[in-house]
Write a protein that holds these residues in place. Structure first.
Motif, mmCIF file in Angstrom:
data_model
loop_
_atom_site.group_PDB
_atom_site.id
_atom_site.type_symbol
_atom_site.label_atom_id
_atom_site.label_comp_id
_atom_site.label_asym_id
_atom_site.label_seq_id
_atom_site.Cartn_x
_atom_site.Cartn_y
_atom_site.Cartn_z
ATOM 1 N N ARG A 69 99.556 -42.087 -11.535
ATOM 2 C CA ARG A 69 99.220 -40.848 -12.239
ATOM 3 C C ARG A 69 97.818 -40.987 -12.868
ATOM 4 O O ARG A 69 97.395 -42.073 -13.223
ATOM 5 C CB ARG A 69 100.240 -40.581 -13.363
ATOM 6 C CG ARG A 69 101.649 -40.343 -12.873
ATOM 7 C CD ARG A 69 102.601 -40.119 -14.049
ATOM 8 N NE ARG A 69 103.935 -40.616 -13.723
ATOM 9 C CZ ARG A 69 104.809 -41.046 -14.645
ATOM 10 N NH1 ARG A 69 104.476 -41.034 -15.937
ATOM 11 N NH2 ARG A 69 106.000 -41.484 -14.294
ATOM 12 N N ARG A 70 97.122 -39.851 -12.980
ATOM 13 C CA ARG A 70 95.798 -39.837 -13.623
ATOM 14 C C ARG A 70 95.710 -38.575 -14.474
ATOM 15 O O ARG A 70 96.329 -37.566 -14.162
ATOM 16 C CB ARG A 70 94.672 -39.794 -12.569
ATOM 17 C CG ARG A 70 94.485 -41.113 -11.804
ATOM 18 C CD ARG A 70 94.040 -42.238 -12.734
ATOM 19 N NE ARG A 70 93.958 -43.518 -12.037
ATOM 20 C CZ ARG A 70 95.013 -44.312 -11.783
ATOM 21 N NH1 ARG A 70 96.248 -43.931 -12.142
ATOM 22 N NH2 ARG A 70 94.845 -45.476 -11.158
ATOM 23 N N ILE A 110 90.677 -36.793 -13.013
ATOM 24 C CA ILE A 110 90.495 -35.886 -11.874
ATOM 25 C C ILE A 110 90.392 -34.469 -12.415
ATOM 26 O O ILE A 110 91.188 -34.071 -13.273
ATOM 27 C CB ILE A 110 91.666 -36.001 -10.879
ATOM 28 C CG1 ILE A 110 91.622 -37.382 -10.189
ATOM 29 C CG2 ILE A 110 91.605 -34.887 -9.828
ATOM 30 C CD1 ILE A 110 92.611 -37.565 -9.060
ATOM 31 N N GLU A 150 100.796 -30.951 -12.467
ATOM 32 C CA GLU A 150 101.126 -32.020 -13.428
ATOM 33 C C GLU A 150 102.617 -32.306 -13.442
ATOM 34 O O GLU A 150 103.049 -33.455 -13.557
ATOM 35 C CB GLU A 150 100.610 -31.643 -14.822
ATOM 36 C CG GLU A 150 99.073 -31.704 -14.900
ATOM 37 C CD GLU A 150 98.537 -31.447 -16.305
ATOM 38 O OE1 GLU A 150 98.931 -30.418 -16.883
ATOM 39 O OE2 GLU A 150 97.735 -32.273 -16.786
ATOM 40 N N ILE A 155 90.280 -30.331 -11.361
ATOM 41 C CA ILE A 155 90.671 -29.426 -10.283
ATOM 42 C C ILE A 155 90.003 -28.077 -10.493
ATOM 43 O O ILE A 155 90.053 -27.508 -11.601
ATOM 44 C CB ILE A 155 92.204 -29.250 -10.218
ATOM 45 C CG1 ILE A 155 92.864 -30.587 -9.830
ATOM 46 C CG2 ILE A 155 92.588 -28.166 -9.214
ATOM 47 C CD1 ILE A 155 94.367 -30.511 -9.624
ATOM 48 N N VAL A 179 94.622 -35.115 -15.474
ATOM 49 C CA VAL A 179 94.125 -34.011 -14.642
ATOM 50 C C VAL A 179 93.587 -32.919 -15.571
ATOM 51 O O VAL A 179 94.247 -32.554 -16.537
ATOM 52 C CB VAL A 179 95.253 -33.445 -13.742
ATOM 53 C CG1 VAL A 179 94.744 -32.284 -12.898
ATOM 54 C CG2 VAL A 179 95.797 -34.547 -12.836
ATOM 55 N N LEU A 239 88.669 -32.120 -7.219
ATOM 56 C CA LEU A 239 89.382 -31.454 -6.119
ATOM 57 C C LEU A 239 89.167 -29.951 -6.246
ATOM 58 O O LEU A 239 89.351 -29.404 -7.345
ATOM 59 C CB LEU A 239 90.891 -31.708 -6.245
ATOM 60 C CG LEU A 239 91.536 -32.879 -5.524
ATOM 61 C CD1 LEU A 239 93.017 -32.921 -5.842
ATOM 62 C CD2 LEU A 239 91.330 -32.775 -4.019
ATOM 63 N N LEU A 275 103.164 -34.365 -10.403
ATOM 64 C CA LEU A 275 102.512 -35.680 -10.571
ATOM 65 C C LEU A 275 103.361 -36.567 -11.476
ATOM 66 O O LEU A 275 103.433 -37.789 -11.291
ATOM 67 C CB LEU A 275 101.104 -35.494 -11.156
ATOM 68 C CG LEU A 275 100.206 -36.730 -11.224
ATOM 69 C CD1 LEU A 275 99.999 -37.362 -9.838
ATOM 70 C CD2 LEU A 275 98.841 -36.366 -11.841
ATOM 71 N N ILE A 301 96.724 -36.514 -5.292
ATOM 72 C CA ILE A 301 96.131 -37.156 -6.472
ATOM 73 C C ILE A 301 96.627 -38.608 -6.581
ATOM 74 O O ILE A 301 95.845 -39.528 -6.838
ATOM 75 C CB ILE A 301 96.456 -36.352 -7.748
ATOM 76 C CG1 ILE A 301 95.636 -35.057 -7.766
ATOM 77 C CG2 ILE A 301 96.201 -37.176 -9.011
ATOM 78 C CD1 ILE A 301 96.022 -34.086 -8.861
#
Ligand code: BMX
Length: 294
Positions: free
Chosen positions: A272-273, A244, A261, A246, A275, A133, A264, A232
């Motif tokens: 959730r992933r 992911i 975060e 950013i 980041v 992203l 998220l 996200i």
């Protein structure tokens, strides 16, 4: 793709800045940057690119990769999705014009270029399914699924900024309403400051105001981070990336990732992933443009 073999010239034409670079052994060794001329048509954009490349010693036929804001279709046609960013760019024959002007060139969307670079040389290394992203002038993105970049039939794949956000139903230059881009991008942060009476401030100025304790600025930035966190979770539900990353001027601004975060963390665990900050920073789109297979 081995980073060390990357050599040649690259261009990153974003919504705010135009950068040309000379790349040797996989590293950006020299750049020229100027403000993007948003109102310019294809010919005008190529003239500005030509001047910067000439200044860097580019010669006809040298290897050249060009990353641009806007969608680039498989047959090399360039269109702004958000007309407010580049109003004169609709179905412009970018690839043909670049090859005609510079002898050899590939071209792709700027966020897709950054996605490739981060997947192969940066924060996405080791992931088969990876999403990127950029939170910058607009909000763009890209996907690598099962190890392969996803461009889509019309070059729209990964344009995550045009997903709808649950926040304000603000009109978007894409023609949609309430997009994440209309609520969370650099242009939107500046617009929201203007709507509160703080004219002439850039997104960077709003971050500075927030750092100096202005509650109104903090609320604007937190809304942006909240919209990105929600996006996200949407991306997780749609393509389930392992990770992911950013990037972008807003995405890499101090404290922004922490805010994302935090928001998220309020989503159900399954959405959730992990980041990460883009590790290649502003070099990402340049390295990815040169590495893009075309
Ligand atoms: C917009 C869209 C994307 C781009 C993204 C980030 C336009 C002109 N651009 O969503 O193609 O990748 O912005 O671009 O429709 P930037 O301008 O922030 O670099």
């Amino acid at each position: 793709m081995t980073r060390a073999v990357l050599a040649g010239f690259a261009v990153d034409l974003g919504g705010t800045k135009l950068t040309a670079a000379r790349i040797e052994a996989g590293h950006v060794v020299e750049t020229r940057t100027e403000a993007t001329s948003r109102s310019g048509d294809l010919s005008h954009q190529l003239d500005r690119i030509a001047r910067l490349l000439q200044d860097l010693g580019h010669g006809p036929g040298a290897r050249l990769g060009v990353a641009v804001t806007g969608l680039v279709s498989r047959d090399g046609l360039w269109s702004a999705v958000n007309a407010a960013t580049l109003p004169a760019i609709v179905d412009a024959p970018l690839r043909a014009a670049l090859v005609d002007r510079f002898g050899a060139a590939t071209c792709c969307n700027d966020a897709l270029a950054a996605t490739l670079a981060e997947a192969w040389f940066g924060a996405g290394q080791g992931c088969r399914d990876f999403a990127y992203l950029t939170v910058s002038t607009g909000i763009g993105g890209g996907l690598v699924l099962n190890g392969h970049p996803v461009q889509g039939g019309r070059g729209l794949a990964g344009h995550f900024g045009f997903a709808t956000s649950r926040h304000a139903p603000t009109p978007c230059g894409s023609g949609r309403w309430g997009t994440v881009e209309a609520n969370a991008s650099g242009m939107s942060i500046a617009r929201m400051a203007r709507e509160l009476g703080h004219d002439g401030l850039s997104a960077r100025d709003v971050f500075a105001q927030a750092a100096a304790g202005a509650a109104w600025a903090d609320r604007i930035i937190d809304l942006s981070a909240q919209a990105v966190a929600s996006l996200i979770a949407d991306i997780a539900a749609m393509v389930d990336p392992e990770r992911i990353a950013i990037g972008g001027s807003i995405g890499l601004a101090p404290g922004f990732l922490d805010r994302v975060e935090r928001h998220l963390g309020k989503e159900p665990e399954v959405f959730r992933r992990p980041v990460r900050a883009a590790t290649l920073g502003h070099d990402g789109p340049l390295l990815g443009a040169l590495a893009f297979p075309g």
